[in-house]
Design an enzyme around this catalytic site. Structure first.
Site, PDB file in Angstrom:
ATOM      1  N   CYS A 364      35.719  47.847  42.082  1.00 27.03           N
ATOM      2  CA  CYS A 364      37.071  47.459  42.518  1.00 27.03           C
ATOM      3  C   CYS A 364      38.045  47.272  41.350  1.00 27.03           C
ATOM      4  O   CYS A 364      39.252  47.366  41.534  1.00 27.03           O
ATOM      5  CB  CYS A 364      37.037  46.151  43.289  1.00 27.03           C
ATOM      6  SG  CYS A 364      35.865  46.074  44.624  1.00 27.03           S
TER       7      CYS A 364
HETATM    8  O1  KQY Z   1      37.529  44.558  46.290  1.00 27.78           O
HETATM    9  C1  KQY Z   1      38.596  45.028  46.127  1.00 27.78           C
HETATM   10  N1  KQY Z   1      38.733  46.328  46.117  1.00 27.78           N
HETATM   11  C2  KQY Z   1      39.800  44.239  45.979  1.00 27.78           C
HETATM   12  C3  KQY Z   1      39.636  42.831  46.324  1.00 27.78           C
HETATM   13  C4  KQY Z   1      40.946  42.130  46.275  1.00 27.78           C
HETATM   14  C5  KQY Z   1      40.785  40.699  46.300  1.00 27.78           C
HETATM   15  C6  KQY Z   1      42.078  39.978  46.141  1.00 27.78           C
HETATM   16  N2  KQY Z   1      41.854  38.590  46.106  1.00 27.78           N
END
Ligand code: KQY
Length: 373
Positions: A364
Site C-alpha cells: 500500500c
Molecule cells: O491500504 C491501503 N491501500 C491504504 C490504507 C489507507 C489507510 C488510511 N488511514
C-alpha cells in the site's frame, strides 16, 4: 512537462504490466499526519525508512516528503557507508494528505516498444464523504500528476475513481479485484459492473476481470485486493488463508478460494491457488490508540479494533520480495512459502505493525515504475 493525453492506454497500445516486470524504481511518500500515525508518526517513519532501505537493496527508490519534513526525512533516509551496494534513495519535496503511494500514485502502463506512460486515477480517500478515511484529499489527488511530470511521462487522467491497491494484474490480460471495493457505491456509483469492466479494459488493457467477493475482514479500504490475493506468475494466485472456522476471515477466504477454483484466466488457463497463512488476529492496543492525535478530518483509531494484517501485502521488486513481519509464529512460515514459490527472488522481511496501525502495509505504501526501454 508531461503531456495530458485525451485517448486511452488500450487505444494507444499500452497495458499495465505485471509487478514482476523489471522496475526503474519504486515510489513512496513520507508519513506525517499525527491523526493517523501514533506518537507524531515517529515509529511509522522508522518503519518507512526500513521499507525504503529494504527496497533499495534491489532497485532505486524515490520518497516524496512535505517541505516541513524534508530535511528530517532526507537525513533519516540517507544510506550509511555500509550500504554501498544499495541503490539510491532520492528524496523530493511533494505535498500529500497521507502516505499511500500505491493508491495516490500513477498506475504505469507500457507498450510493445517498452515506452512507459501513467494513469492518473481520480482519488477520493477510499470512499469520499461516504465512508472515506480522511478529508480533505486534494493534495493526494495531485500526487500521480506530479510524479508523472517529474518523470516526464505522458499522463492519462481517468474519469474514474480507483486506487492502485484495488487491482492486481498478471500482465497477460487478467485482472484481480474485489466486489467489496470496486462495486462499493462510494467509488463509481453511476457505473454498472460491465461499465467498470469496460473502464478497466480501456485503461489497463486487460481482457478479463476476476471478481473476488470480499477481501480481508476489517480492511478499511473496503477490502482491497492487494491485502488478500495476488498473482505470483500467470496462472498462479497467492491467497490469504486461515484454517480457523471461527474467524470471520474463514468465510471470506473460502469464498475467494471457491470462486478462483472455478475460473480461468484471460488466456483460458485454470488457476493454481496457493494458500498463504495469515498471522493470528491482531488488535490495536490501548497504548497505541491513545498515542494517535484525534482529529475531525480522520477516522478514529480505537483500542480493541482488529487490524487487517496479511502477508500478501508485499512488494515484488527487482530480484527481491519485501514483505511484512508481525512478530508472529507464521512470519517464518509465510516467508519460506513465498521464497519457495518465487525461488529466483530474495525475500526480505520488515516489521509491519506500525504500517498496519495506519491502515495498510508494504504494498500500500509503494508504487513500482516499470523500466522504460
Ligand atoms: O491500504 C491501503 N491501500 C491504504 C490504507 C489507507 C489507510 C488510511 N488511514
Amino acid at each position: 512537462m508531461s503531456k495530458l493525453l485525451q485517448s486511452t492506454p488500450r487505444a494507444d497500445g499500452f497495458h499495465m504490466p505485471a509487478e514482476w516486470l523489471t522496475h526503474q524504481q519504486t515510489w513512496m511518500v513520507w508519513p506525517e499526519r499525527c491523526d493517523n500515525w501514533r506518537l507524531g508518526a515517529k515509529p511509522a517513519q522508522q518503519a518507512f525508512v526500513d521499507v525504503a532501505r529494504a527496497i533499495a537493496r534491489f532497485e532505486p527508490v524515490t520518497v516524496g516528503v512535505s517541505a516541513a519534513q524534508y530535511e528530517h526525512a532526507a537525513t533519516r533516509l540517507a544510506q550509511s557507508r555500509d550500504d554501498s551496494k544499495s541503490h539510491d534513495i532520492r528524496v523530493i519535496e511533494l505535498s500529500s494528505n497521507d502516505a499511500w503511494m500505491r493508491d495516490t500514485g500513477p498506475t504505469f502502463v507500457i507498450n510493445d516498444l517498452g515506452e512507459v506512460r501513467g494513469i492518473d486515477w481520480m482519488f477520493n480517500a477510499w470512499g469520499g464523504l461516504n465512508g472515506g478515511l480522511y478529508f480533505p484529499w486534494d493534495q493526494d489527488d495531485l500526487v500521480a500528476r506530479k510524479v508523472l511530470q517529474i518523470e516526464r511521462k505522458a499522463r492519462y487522467r481517468a474519469d474514474f475513481i480507483l486506487e492502485g491497491g484495488a487491482i492486481h494484474v498478471d500482465g497477460e490480460g487478467t485482472l484481480l479485484t474485489t466486489e467489496a471495493c470496486l462495486l462499493n457505491p462510494n467509488r463509481n456509483p453511476h457505473l454498472s459492473r460491465q461499465e467498470i469492466e469496460a473502464h478497466l479494459s480501456d485503461y489497463l488493457g486487460i481482457d478479463k476481470v476476476l471478481w473476488l467477493p470480499r477481501g480481508i475482514h476489517e480492511d478499511e479500504t473496503d477490502e482491497h485486493i492487494d491485502n488478500v490475493a495476488c498473482f505470483i506468475r500467470p496462472g498462479e494466485v497467492l491467497l490469504a488463508w486461515t484454517d480457523d472456522r471461527e474467524d470471520p476471515q474463514y468465510g471470506l477466504s473460502s469464498a475467494a478460494f471457491d470462486y478462483l477454483s472455478q475460473q480461468t484466466d484471460a488466456r483460458g488457463r485454470p488457476l493454481t491457488i496457493h494458500k498463504l497463512p495469515l498471522p493470528a488476529p491482531m488488535y490495536i492496543t490501548e497504548e497505541e490508540a491513545d498515542a494517535v492525535d484525534p482529529s475531525e478530518g480522520a477516522q478514529p483509531r480505537l483500542a480493541g479494533q482488529r487490524m487487517a494484517a496479511s502477508y500478501i501485502n508485499f512488494l515484488i521488486c527487482n530480484g527481491g520480495i519485501v514483505m511484512p513481519a508481525f512478530d508472529d509464529p507464521m512470519d517464518n512460515v509465510a516467508a519460506e512459502m513465498i521464497a519457495s514459490l518465487m525461488p529466483e527472488r530474495e525475500v526480505v522481511q520488515v516489521p509491519g505493525r506500525e504500517i498496519l496501525l495506519g491502515g495498510g502495509n508494504i504494498h500500500c505504501i509503494t508504487q513500482q515504475q516499470p523500466l522504460s526501454r
